[in-house]
Design a protein around this motif. Sequence first.
Motif, PDB file in Angstrom:
ATOM      1  N   TYR A 162      -3.380   5.300   4.233  1.00 19.91           N
ATOM      2  CA  TYR A 162      -3.040   4.697   2.954  1.00 19.91           C
ATOM      3  C   TYR A 162      -4.288   4.597   2.093  1.00 19.91           C
ATOM      4  N   ASN A 181      -5.220   2.911  -1.982  1.00 16.29           N
ATOM      5  CA  ASN A 181      -4.766   2.297  -3.228  1.00 16.29           C
ATOM      6  C   ASN A 181      -5.964   1.886  -4.063  1.00 16.29           C
ATOM      7  N   LEU A 199       0.840  -1.194   0.000  1.00 21.26           N
ATOM      8  CA  LEU A 199       0.000   0.000   0.000  1.00 21.26           C
ATOM      9  C   LEU A 199       0.877   1.247   0.000  1.00 21.26           C
ATOM     10  N   LYS A 200       0.383   2.295  -0.608  1.00 24.97           N
ATOM     11  CA  LYS A 200       1.126   3.550  -0.714  1.00 24.97           C
ATOM     12  C   LYS A 200       0.622   4.552   0.317  1.00 24.97           C
ATOM     13  N   SER A 253      -3.661  -1.716  -8.601  1.00 22.77           N
ATOM     14  CA  SER A 253      -2.247  -1.545  -8.261  1.00 22.77           C
ATOM     15  C   SER A 253      -1.766  -2.554  -7.219  1.00 22.77           C
TER      16      SER A 253
END
Length: 85
Positions: free
Chosen positions: A67, A69, A55-56, A73
């Motif tokens: 986070y 996403n 996770l970004k 992705s």
Amino acid sequence: NWVMSCRVFERGFENYIFNKILILMAEEKLKNINASVIKNEKNKYIHDLYDRLGLKLKNQNDGTNFYINDFDSLKELETFVSDTN
């Protein structure tokens, strides 16, 4: 909410659960996943969990990491845990 005992972390079970979440997301045609972790001394095992799951980080605020996403992705993760059925 996702709650797990610290005794099972870093043994691959978190990857197994995350893979199950991805399967459910696909079945329900969900497009986004949001997550947050409030960092404290008692949950230090998961401070970087969402990073390890791919996770970004979107935002940090007062010791909480947020986070987000999109489903496309995210990738299925390696795990040695499997279903018995």
